[in-house]
Design an enzyme around this catalytic site. Structure first.
Site, PDB file in Angstrom:
ATOM      1  N   HIS A 107       0.942  -1.246   0.114  1.00 19.95           N
ATOM      2  CA  HIS A 107      -0.213  -0.007   0.088  1.00 19.95           C
ATOM      3  C   HIS A 107       1.011   1.111   0.214  1.00 19.95           C
ATOM      4  O   HIS A 107       0.252   1.873  -1.224  1.00 19.95           O
ATOM      5  CB  HIS A 107      -0.720  -0.041   1.099  1.00 19.95           C
ATOM      6  N   ASN A 114      24.955 -23.786  -6.595  1.00 16.19           N
ATOM      7  CA  ASN A 114      25.742 -24.512  -6.674  1.00 16.19           C
ATOM      8  C   ASN A 114      25.614 -25.961  -5.440  1.00 16.19           C
ATOM      9  O   ASN A 114      24.769 -26.415  -6.129  1.00 16.19           O
ATOM     10  CB  ASN A 114      26.891 -24.656  -6.462  1.00 16.19           C
ATOM     11  N   GLU A 141      -2.232  -5.353  -4.033  1.00 12.46           N
ATOM     12  CA  GLU A 141      -2.154  -4.958  -3.123  1.00 12.46           C
ATOM     13  C   GLU A 141      -4.138  -5.698  -3.052  1.00 12.46           C
ATOM     14  O   GLU A 141      -4.077  -5.660  -1.406  1.00 12.46           O
ATOM     15  CB  GLU A 141      -2.220  -3.676  -3.132  1.00 12.46           C
TER      16      GLU A 141
END
Lengths: 705, 167
Positions: free
Chosen positions: A47, A426, A69
């Protein structure tokens, strides 16, 4: 920079912070039992970003954030149940918003359509759950209503009215408590009225001034809850009769009157206006309301909350660091000159210089600490990466982070981010096995990566430990031969095989995925770490897991150095790495197989390296019968360095040698000594390798040592 | 012609004029483009860099920056300049790096038209120099060799690496 641009900068920095917060909260949230407060917090982030974006007219950002929102709003109002898909979508929208912010920062329009797909899927999530996105009609302006709501929301609090009966025991004073203070503190919580009951007060001749005869009936209207009120009476618990009762609870738009805890304990220097009590003979004391309001009002409006941090441009700090560096050098220069001054003059000056150097050191430490940041700022990005990759690969991986508050220089942190991300990728991609495989091997289905940071001996140790498959040495060796990194008949140790993964062009992945496996990576990781003056170790236990240990210098700017001389040349050894210095007579040196000299230090055999030999220095004192050895330690190994002379200890400012020149083997940097000359700083880890390489070139097997 | 000179005096580089700093190394005159030159300073002792090529004399402290000093004579004829305070170090900026070159003396600043610079690179006395020659200028009946320092620099670093490998 115009005023508007400046506001924009502030908006963007803040939006990034909000975004970070949003991401972290999203990652932490429990899907099955989401904490309402957390969802609210996430909603507020979205918001606020939207509100800010409105002020600057970033229409695409607004439109996109609005959908996210809207979804969050529905979740917090329990219209939609939180699911993993929703969290995934929201996390992706964090990325999209971040892209928008980046383009807002650069002033370019974000790439067309980056938000479309996600926006559609967010809208879909909304629709599926019967929650149609309402297009917002609001014209956003600087005074955006939504943003204002946000501001006022904090003031819209639940207000409760309590009645309190407080009757201290007679001997309350003996324990050092003072009811007046308690009542004063209570008055800070809200609007208070009270009656003092002095009916128990005896006549003057019967009064014992050490006893308490008074009791109070208090009613207070506050936005705090009952526990906060109990807290006020914490110290007199058991020494009084105390009844607290909640009378009513109501929504109130009037300014809340809470004063934060810290203030209540006197961190603010001004005392609140004294509570004036009018005592009538039969005890009808009413605190005059305006006075209380005034006392409280002062707290609320008079003082802004204490500023605990300040945003400073990093350039300014760098400038400071440089200046301090110059001061350190100048000071060394003065000290040098002082040696030439006759003793009768220099004594008092020396005292002054000593003091000055103490202050300089404090100043330098203070400035450096400004640059220090907790590693958390890098670590916090990793859970997201682990989550995304493991999801993509269908693996289950849990990441545990330890020592996140360990502090390290900002420059180091910045350059640490990429290598860490790479190694974590990795670990997830190559290290941790698929759930089935793990179960077959009798490991828990979920793999674990432990990422920890620790402070040790002036260095930072970062450990990345996974419980995956480790490095398959056979396979690695085979690939290295195929790619021509090593010769087919090469006879190399297990440790050396483990290090092959850092060779340029090496990749174990059978096929290149978009996660990893392009073969550029681990060599870059190693290079980055080296560039930072760091060391790298691999602990490979095939089948059980793999541990990377990175050791980094705390700071890149200044170090304590021991100045040593070899022939006519001066070098600097970082004090942190020195264990001790010792005189060794030639007879104590054991020659193991030809040139390989070791000394026995309390039962431990430590290899010796002669600086004059590896650096080809002329005119050294090495022919004398006694040798001066500086014992150093690096990444758990020890080494004795033969030097001619110890010249003293000094703080040195590390200058980059490679800025204008090529890297030099065995040298990590340079500094400027008190006489204005340049001196080189030794790189202990490299020196030990040079010594090892020298020997190999001579055909001597170092393993015998 | 007069107009041209005025422009040069004002330091403008609008015309095809170029300015060169000339200096002596081993009795030959060389020149470098003045746009690369940052300052000229007297010789001072350097700090030797271990295991480097002989023409890399070491590093010095230039107001807090550490810059390498290269000995041009050593580079061209393999013989170290017997440097004293009469020798000169030309501090230059080459590809974002700051380096110093040790020469015997600086002599002049030449302003020449672009077409006065001949680009046949095979006319110097020293074979070693050929690779770095940018052009030739005839000045007062003498031949001045303009050097492409960025080439020398690249050459120096490359060769140095090769040398240390051999070692």
């Amino acid at each position: 920079m115009s005023g508007f641009d400046q506001f924009k900068e502030v908006f963007i920095t803040e939006a990034y912070e909000l975004l970070d917060e949003m991401e972290q909260k999203l990652l932490a949230i429990d899907v099955d039992e989401p904490d309402n407060e957390e969802i609210n917090a996430i909603f507020r982030c979205a918001h606020s970003i939207k509100g800010g974006a409105g002020a600057f007219g970033f229409s695409r950002l607004i439109a996109f954030t609005h959908v996210a929102e809207f979804l969050l709003d529905a979740i917090r109002n329990h219209q939609i149940a939180l699911t993993r898909d929703i969290i995934d979508a929201l996390l992706e929208s964090v990325d999209v918003i971040s892209a928008f912010l980046a383009s807002a920062q650069s002033g370019e329009e974000a790439v067309e359509g980056i938000e479309d797909e996600l926006k559609a899927s967010l809208e879909n999530l909304n629709k599926v759950n019967g929650n149609d996105v309402v297009e917002e009609e609001d014209e956003y302006g600087i005074f955006d209503e939504a943003a204002l709501d946000e501001v006022f929301a904090s003031n819209k609090r639940v207000v409760r009215k309590f009645s309190i009966f407080f009757k201290p025991e007679k001997d309350l004073f003996l324990s050092g408590n003072e009811p007046l203070f308690i009542i004063k503190e209570l008055s800070r919580l809200g609007e208070m009225e009270y009656k003092t009951d002095i009916s128990k007060l005896p006549s003057l001749e019967g009064l014992d001034p050490l006893e308490c005869y008074i009791s109070w009936n208090i009613s207070i209207t506050t936005d705090q809850d009952i526990s906060r009120i109990k807290e006020v009476f914490e110290f007199v618990e058991g020494e009084c009769q105390l009844d607290i009762e909640l009378l009513e609870e109501l929504q109130d738009n009037s300014v809340a009157t809470a004063v934060d805890d810290e203030a209540a304990f006197g961190l603010f220097d001004d005392e609140p206006a004294p509570v004036k009590v009018e005592v009538t003979p039969k005890g009808q004391g009413v605190v005059s309301k305006p006075l209380v309001e005034k006392a409280i009002g002062n707290k609320n409006s008079g003082k802004a909350p204490a500023v605990s941090s300040l945003r400073v441009d990093i350039d300014k700090i760098d400038k400071m660091v440089n200046m301090v560096g110059e001061i350190v050098i100048t000071q060394a220069m003065i000290m040098q000159r002082l040696k030439e001054v006759p003793a009768e003059y220099s004594e008092s000056l020396n005292k002054g210089i000593d003091e000055l150097s103490r202050y300089t050191r404090d100043l330098q430490e203070a400035v450096m600490s400004v640059r220090m940041q907790p590693v958390k700022s890098v670590f916090s990005r990793l859970p997201r990466i682990v989550r995304d990759i493991s999801k993509k690969l269908g693996k289950k991986v849990n990441i545990i982070m330890q020592g996140e508050s360990t502090e390290i220089d900002k420059t180091v942190i910045e350059q640490l981010a990429d290598p860490l991300v790479h190694m974590i990728r990795n670990s997830v991609d190559h290290g941790i096995e698929s759930p089935q495989k793990r179960l077959e091997k009798g490991k828990p289905e979920e793999g674990t990566i432990v990422l920890s940071a620790d402070n040790s001996g002036g260095r930072i140790l970062i450990e990345i430990k996974d419980d995956g498959a480790g490095i398959n040495r056979e396979k690695v060796k085979q690939i290295a031969i195929e790619k021509g990194i090593i010769a087919e008949d090469a006879n190399i140790s297990n440790e050396e095989i483990d290090l092959l993964i850092f060779a340029p062009g090496f990749s174990t992945a059978a096929e290149v995925t978009d996660v990893s496996g392009r073969g550029v990576g681990m060599d870059v990781v190693r290079k980055n770490i080296k560039d930072l003056g760091g060391d790298f170790e691999v602990d490979n236990r095939p089948g059980e897991g793999l541990t990377f240990l990175i050791s980094l210098p705390l700071t890149l700017a200044i170090l304590d150095g021991m100045i040593i001389a070899v022939g006519q040349e001066k070098y600097i050894i970082p004090i942190n790495s020195i264990i001790e210095t010792m005189q060794v007579s030639r007879s104590e040196i054991n020659n193991v197989k030809g040139n390989d000299s070791v000394i026995n230090v309390r039962g431990e055999f430590i290899p010796l390296v002669s600086l004059s030999a590896i650096f080809d220095v002329q005119n050294t004192a090495e022919e004398s019968s006694k040798l001066l050895v500086v014992l150093v330690e690096y990444a758990r190994n020890k080494l004795g360095i033969i030097v001619d002379e110890l010249l003293g200890q000094q703080q040195v400012v590390i200058k980059n040698l490679e800025e204008n020149s090529d890297p030099v083997e065995g040298i990590s940097g340079a500094t400027i000594l008190g006489d204005g000359n340049v001196s080189l700083i030794l790189d202990i880890a490299q020196i030990s390798k040079m010594q090892a390489a020298n020997k190999r070139a001579l055909g001597i097997d170092k393993k015998v040592a | 012609m007069e107009n041209n000179e005025i422009e040069v005096l004002e330091g403008a580089s609008l015309s095809s004029n170029q300015q060169f700093l000339t200096f002596l190394v081993n009795k030959s005159i060389y020149a470098v483009n003045i746009m690369n030159v940052m300052e000229i300073r007297g010789w001072c002792e350097t700090t030797r860099i271990p295991n480097s090529a002989i023409y890399k004399r070491g590093v010095i402290n230039l107001r807090g920056f550490i810059i390498p000093i290269f000995d041009l004579k050593a580079r061209f004829v393999g013989e170290l300049t017997k440097a004293n305070e009469k020798n000169v170090v030309i501090v230059m900026s080459v590809r974002d790096k700051t380096i110093g070159i040790l020469v015997d003396a600086v002599s002049d600043i030449l302003t020449v038209e672009a077409d006065e610079i001949k680009t046949d690179p095979h006319h110097s006395n020293e074979k070693e120099v050929d690779a770095f020659v940018d052009g030739l200028i005839s000045h007062d009946g003498k031949m001045v060799i303009t050097l492409d320092i960025s080439k020398i620099f690249a050459e120096i670093t490359r060769e140095e690496n090769a040398l240390s490998d051999v070692k």
